[in-house]
Design a protein around this motif. Structure first.
Motif, PDB file in Angstrom:
ATOM      1  N   SER A  51       1.013  -1.384   0.250  1.00 15.29           N
ATOM      2  CA  SER A  51      -0.348   0.757  -0.334  1.00 15.29           C
ATOM      3  C   SER A  51       1.144   1.199  -0.104  1.00 15.29           C
ATOM      4  O   SER A  51       2.501   1.340   0.678  1.00 15.29           O
ATOM      5  N   ASP A  52       0.140   2.377   0.140  1.00 15.48           N
ATOM      6  CA  ASP A  52       1.144   3.490  -0.517  1.00 15.48           C
ATOM      7  C   ASP A  52       1.572   4.241   1.400  1.00 15.48           C
ATOM      8  O   ASP A  52       2.351   5.188   0.973  1.00 15.48           O
ATOM      9  N   ARG A  53       0.129   3.725   2.500  1.00 12.68           N
ATOM     10  CA  ARG A  53       0.711   4.208   2.757  1.00 12.68           C
ATOM     11  C   ARG A  53       0.735   2.851   4.239  1.00 12.68           C
ATOM     12  O   ARG A  53       0.143   1.910   4.910  1.00 12.68           O
ATOM     13  N   ASP A  54       1.792   3.467   4.917  1.00 10.78           N
ATOM     14  CA  ASP A  54       2.385   1.909   6.236  1.00 10.78           C
ATOM     15  C   ASP A  54       2.206   0.818   5.561  1.00 10.78           C
ATOM     16  O   ASP A  54       1.268  -0.164   5.713  1.00 10.78           O
ATOM     17  N   PRO A  55       2.453   0.579   4.990  1.00 12.73           N
ATOM     18  CA  PRO A  55       2.659  -0.803   3.528  1.00 12.73           C
ATOM     19  C   PRO A  55       2.994  -2.318   4.732  1.00 12.73           C
ATOM     20  O   PRO A  55       2.720  -3.200   4.566  1.00 12.73           O
ATOM     21  N   LEU A  56       3.900  -1.490   6.043  1.00 16.53           N
ATOM     22  CA  LEU A  56       4.562  -3.150   7.035  1.00 16.53           C
ATOM     23  C   LEU A  56       3.528  -3.448   7.957  1.00 16.53           C
ATOM     24  O   LEU A  56       3.003  -2.111   9.113  1.00 16.53           O
ATOM     25  N   ARG A  57       2.569  -4.304   7.666  1.00 14.65           N
ATOM     26  CA  ARG A  57       1.672  -5.018   8.914  1.00 14.65           C
ATOM     27  C   ARG A  57       3.151  -5.558   9.949  1.00 14.65           C
ATOM     28  O   ARG A  57       3.575  -6.218   9.633  1.00 14.65           O
ATOM     29  N   LEU A  58       2.670  -5.921  11.442  1.00 13.87           N
ATOM     30  CA  LEU A  58       4.035  -6.422  11.949  1.00 13.87           C
ATOM     31  C   LEU A  58       2.705  -7.752  12.263  1.00 13.87           C
ATOM     32  O   LEU A  58       1.536  -7.792  12.692  1.00 13.87           O
ATOM     33  N   LEU A  59       3.624  -8.817  12.272  1.00 15.11           N
ATOM     34  CA  LEU A  59       2.947  -9.948  12.578  1.00 15.11           C
ATOM     35  C   LEU A  59       3.545 -10.374  13.836  1.00 15.11           C
ATOM     36  O   LEU A  59       2.773 -11.530  14.471  1.00 15.11           O
ATOM     37  N   HIS A  60       4.917 -10.425  14.271  1.00 13.28           N
ATOM     38  CA  HIS A  60       5.542 -11.315  15.268  1.00 13.28           C
ATOM     39  C   HIS A  60       6.778 -10.344  16.144  1.00 13.28           C
ATOM     40  O   HIS A  60       7.328  -9.579  14.374  1.00 13.28           O
ATOM     41  N   HIS A  61       7.005 -10.612  17.636  1.00 14.69           N
ATOM     42  CA  HIS A  61       8.427  -9.707  17.383  1.00 14.69           C
ATOM     43  C   HIS A  61       8.196 -10.941  18.587  1.00 14.69           C
ATOM     44  O   HIS A  61       7.711 -10.630  19.886  1.00 14.69           O
ATOM     45  N   TRP A  62       9.393 -10.725  18.434  1.00 13.17           N
ATOM     46  CA  TRP A  62      10.436 -11.874  19.675  1.00 13.17           C
ATOM     47  C   TRP A  62      11.220 -10.777  20.037  1.00 13.17           C
ATOM     48  O   TRP A  62      12.479 -10.673  19.430  1.00 13.17           O
ATOM     49  N   GLY A  63      11.500 -10.625  21.392  1.00 13.66           N
ATOM     50  CA  GLY A  63      12.153 -10.086  22.461  1.00 13.66           C
ATOM     51  C   GLY A  63      13.100 -10.491  22.553  1.00 13.66           C
ATOM     52  O   GLY A  63      14.060 -11.795  22.405  1.00 13.66           O
ATOM     53  N   GLY A  64      14.751 -10.003  23.096  1.00 11.71           N
ATOM     54  CA  GLY A  64      15.755 -10.666  23.412  1.00 11.71           C
ATOM     55  C   GLY A  64      15.402 -11.610  24.437  1.00 11.71           C
ATOM     56  O   GLY A  64      16.884 -12.506  24.633  1.00 11.71           O
ATOM     57  N   GLU A  65      14.682 -11.944  24.794  1.00 14.61           N
ATOM     58  CA  GLU A  65      14.416 -12.708  26.594  1.00 14.61           C
ATOM     59  C   GLU A  65      13.959 -14.148  25.796  1.00 14.61           C
ATOM     60  O   GLU A  65      14.034 -14.995  26.436  1.00 14.61           O
ATOM     61  N   VAL A  66      13.368 -13.747  24.326  1.00 17.95           N
ATOM     62  CA  VAL A  66      12.892 -14.679  24.041  1.00 17.95           C
ATOM     63  C   VAL A  66      14.179 -15.630  22.654  1.00 17.95           C
ATOM     64  O   VAL A  66      14.580 -16.540  23.054  1.00 17.95           O
ATOM     65  N   THR A  67      14.999 -14.870  22.184  1.00 16.71           N
ATOM     66  CA  THR A  67      16.073 -15.012  21.368  1.00 16.71           C
ATOM     67  C   THR A  67      17.539 -15.944  22.324  1.00 16.71           C
ATOM     68  O   THR A  67      18.224 -16.347  21.467  1.00 16.71           O
ATOM     69  N   GLY A  68      17.858 -14.973  23.387  1.00 17.17           N
ATOM     70  CA  GLY A  68      18.423 -15.279  24.162  1.00 17.17           C
ATOM     71  C   GLY A  68      20.198 -14.308  23.230  1.00 17.17           C
ATOM     72  O   GLY A  68      21.289 -14.873  23.547  1.00 17.17           O
ATOM     73  N   CYS A  69      19.413 -13.321  22.511  1.00 19.38           N
ATOM     74  CA  CYS A  69      20.780 -12.826  21.205  1.00 19.38           C
ATOM     75  C   CYS A  69      21.077 -11.418  21.876  1.00 19.38           C
ATOM     76  O   CYS A  69      21.645 -10.375  20.882  1.00 19.38           O
ATOM     77  N   GLY A  70      20.018 -10.779  22.955  1.00 16.38           N
ATOM     78  CA  GLY A  70      20.754  -9.752  23.540  1.00 16.38           C
ATOM     79  C   GLY A  70      22.272  -9.736  24.029  1.00 16.38           C
ATOM     80  O   GLY A  70      23.332 -10.456  23.674  1.00 16.38           O
ATOM     81  N   GLY A  71      22.529  -8.130  24.494  1.00 19.68           N
ATOM     82  CA  GLY A  71      23.881  -7.510  25.166  1.00 19.68           C
ATOM     83  C   GLY A  71      24.372  -6.793  23.822  1.00 19.68           C
ATOM     84  O   GLY A  71      25.944  -6.840  24.819  1.00 19.68           O
ATOM     85  N   GLY A  72      23.811  -5.626  23.025  1.00 16.79           N
ATOM     86  CA  GLY A  72      24.897  -5.238  22.125  1.00 16.79           C
ATOM     87  C   GLY A  72      25.374  -5.131  21.364  1.00 16.79           C
ATOM     88  O   GLY A  72      25.697  -4.453  20.370  1.00 16.79           O
ATOM     89  N   GLY A  73      26.027  -6.536  20.493  1.00 21.32           N
ATOM     90  CA  GLY A  73      26.283  -6.893  19.460  1.00 21.32           C
ATOM     91  C   GLY A  73      25.266  -6.808  18.047  1.00 21.32           C
ATOM     92  O   GLY A  73      24.528  -6.713  17.842  1.00 21.32           O
ATOM     93  N   ARG A  74      26.123  -7.429  17.133  1.00 21.28           N
ATOM     94  CA  ARG A  74      25.850  -7.473  16.117  1.00 21.28           C
ATOM     95  C   ARG A  74      25.129  -8.496  15.558  1.00 21.28           C
ATOM     96  O   ARG A  74      24.933 -10.109  15.479  1.00 21.28           O
ATOM     97  N   LEU A  75      23.321  -8.915  15.834  1.00 25.21           N
ATOM     98  CA  LEU A  75      22.800  -9.320  15.341  1.00 25.21           C
ATOM     99  C   LEU A  75      22.434  -9.178  13.424  1.00 25.21           C
ATOM    100  O   LEU A  75      21.634  -8.633  12.965  1.00 25.21           O
ATOM    101  N   THR A  76      23.203 -10.860  13.245  1.00 23.38           N
ATOM    102  CA  THR A  76      22.682 -10.723  11.606  1.00 23.38           C
ATOM    103  C   THR A  76      21.254 -11.672  11.888  1.00 23.38           C
ATOM    104  O   THR A  76      21.299 -12.893  12.164  1.00 23.38           O
ATOM    105  N   LEU A  77      20.649 -11.838  10.948  1.00 19.28           N
ATOM    106  CA  LEU A  77      19.812 -12.831  10.301  1.00 19.28           C
ATOM    107  C   LEU A  77      19.447 -13.664   8.942  1.00 19.28           C
ATOM    108  O   LEU A  77      19.786 -12.479   7.836  1.00 19.28           O
TER     109      LEU A  77
END
Length: 550
Positions: free
Chosen positions: A343-369
């Motif tokens: 869409s022309d406005r707000d094309p991205l709709r959030l489906l899921h957000h998993w925080g660092g407490e779920v991924t275990g990847c926190g700490g301020g480093g460079r996360l690549t996926l």
């Protein structure tokens, strides 16, 4: 044991300092002690190691708890794994076929995944009942398993015999942070603020030097040819023109025409750009991530900002597109998944957000996926690759290094192959680890004398299906696969790490969390705490970017 962990922490801190440009005298002194610390660590490990204890080995003493925990992506089946390290032409052909509309594809993917999960839940009972009635079916299953094992053994043997020629591309005067491949061209971005173009068949010299950014280049993306044609027509350029997007700490996204070597458009984002990707859906979108955690969408048709989202608390370090889906990863360890609604406005709709407490990847480093199907492979500067099943939030991890001082800086998928970079802070050894997909079974490790730390990776294949790769970091290298039966010697050594074979894939619940070595703090002073307080005073969101581009 305490001194070993202290040495490991200091080496992690030095590994972080080494990629900075501006160093204080105190920091230079710490780096100068690297060889001394490595020698002392090796001495302690030799003294303390024994038949029941080997310090520095990942998951040592926990192997009885480890189990295979693979959930196949809906688009990949074991029988589809290539029997040799070449990409089948049929796979290339399938990628060029027309695909359904974004929403339909998303529903189809979701429905397929749900059917797969239902089949997984019901299959054991059905097999058990059926086997009692028809014992002959068991032999059929055993035959299939033996065939799969034979195919895997063939693939493993082929990679053990693989040969690559390495070619060094000299021209950047600082760390290469990002690379992409376009046709026969390699495009690289560096902290030296330049984007360089290299012609692979004649890669001895750079093809073009694209100067225009005033800050370090952090990310690159290549729009597909059909979207390049649209822009080329609008600019009265050849239909064969290819464009490259570059993002920089100078808050700009630049669009470069490769044949003329000029910037044709520049987008100012008000924040340092730390990640970007091109989304080939609808009229096309550029999605950027900033050091402040903001994700923005820009129209490829009008180059206007369509949407701004405060998606993360810290810098967005990776953005990847998969069909109508957009995946973003942050230095805070969070992973977000959006659907592109075109869409022309707000094309991205959030489906899921998993925080660092779920991924275990926190700490301020460079996360690549690297996403594929229902799984997202994550690298975050530790000895493991994390696997996020993004629909459910289930986590598992794949051992990518046999030492807790090992770090994984980038992860990439190409065909039926998963590739993770591997660097040991304790001894400076670097390699690429190869795993088969979708099972994530270890194949081999590729290394060479004095191999540098690999920070970024790109891959493509020749017309005959041979692999060509490019890796960046301190050095920019092109990898060309050589015929296994040929007489020419390769520059790369293929070796096997038996400890990676036993540590295949484990559920996050079956193992302890990352140990104290995740902390960069030096026990001899309070510099680590001061560094964290300084980051908080400055907002904290740009800690990763300052580490990489200062």
């Amino acid at each position: 044991m305490g001194e070993v962990r202290k040495l490991q922490k200091k080496l992690r801190q030095i590994g972080s300092l080494e990629i900075k440009i501006s160093l204080s005298p105190e920091e230079r002194f710490k780096i100068s002690r690297k060889a001394e610390l490595r020698s002392r660590l090796a001495e302690l490990q030799q003294q303390l190691s024994g038949p029941q204890q080997t310090l520095g080995i990942v998951a040592d003493g926990k192997q009885e708890k480890m189990k295979r925990h693979v959930e196949d992506a809906p688009e990949a089946l074991p029988s589809q794994t290539p029997p040799a390290p070449k990409i089948l032409k049929a796979e290339k052909k399938s990628k060029t076929q027309e695909t359904p509309a974004p929403a339909a594809r998303l529903r189809e993917a979701g429905g397929g995944a749900e059917r797969d999960r239902q089949q997984e839940r019901t299959a054991p009972a059905k097999m058990s009942d059926h086997c009692r009635e028809v014992p002959a079916e068991r032999s059929g299953s055993d035959t299939e398993q033996r065939q799969e094992e034979a195919e895997f053994a063939c693939l493993k043997s082929s990679w053990e015999k693989s040969k690559f020629r390495l070619r060094l591309l000299e021209g950047h005067n600082d760390i290469v942070t990002c690379v992409v491949a376009v046709d026969n061209l390699v495009v690289s971005g560096s902290r030296d603020t330049t984007v360089k173009v290299w012609h692979v068949p004649t890669a001895a010299e750079e093809h073009k030097n694209l100067g225009g950014h005033t800050g370090g280049v952090t990310c690159l993306s290549a729009p597909p040819p059909e979207y390049c044609k649209r822009l080329a027509r609008a600019l009265s350029l050849s239909d064969k023109e290819r464009f490259i997007l570059s993002g920089s700490a100078d808050c700009n996204v630049k669009i470069w025409a490769l044949s003329v070597g000029q910037c044709v458009k520049s987008l100012y984002t008000f924040n340092a750009v730390t990640a970007l990707c091109f989304v080939p859906e609808g009229d096309g979108y550029i999605v950027t991530g900033s050091d402040a955690g903001k994700v923005q969408a820009w129209s490829w048709h009008t180059f206007q900002n369509c949407q701004s989202i405060n998606a993360h608390q810290e810098a967005v370090t990776s953005i990847q597109a998969q069909g109508p889906l957009v995946f973003g990863g942050s230095a805070d360890g969070g992973v977000s998944v959006w659907e592109n609604r075109c869409s022309d406005r707000d094309p991205l709709r959030l489906l899921h957000h998993w925080g660092g407490e779920v991924t275990g990847c926190g700490g301020g480093g460079r996360l690549t996926l690297s996403p594929r199907g229902d799984r997202v492979f994550l690298s975050y500067g530790r000895a493991w690759l994390k696997i996020l099943h993004w629909r459910t939030g289930t986590m598992s991890r794949l051992t990518n290094h046999s030492s807790v001082t090992g770090v994984t800086d980038c992860v990439h998928q190409t065909g039926g192959l998963l590739i993770g970079s591997c660097y040991d802070l304790a001894n400076g050894e670097s390699s690429l680890n190869l795993f088969s997909l979708p099972q994530c079974r270890y194949l081999a490790s590729l290394t060479w004398p004095d191999a540098p730390r690999i920070l970024c990776f790109a891959a493509w294949t020749t017309g005959s299906g041979d692999h060509r790769w490019v890796t960046g970091g301190r050095d920019l290298l092109v990898w060309e696969q050589l015929p296994s039966a040929g007489k020419q010697r390769g520059d790369v050594t293929a070796k096997r790490d038996s400890r990676l074979e036993t540590c295949v894939l484990e559920s996050e619940g079956d193992s302890e969390d990352d140990e104290d070595t995740d902390d960069f703090e030096d026990d001899d002073d309070n510099e680590g705490e001061e560094r964290r307080r300084g980051g908080e005073e400055e907002g904290g969101s740009g800690s990763w970017l300052r580490c990489v581009l200062q």
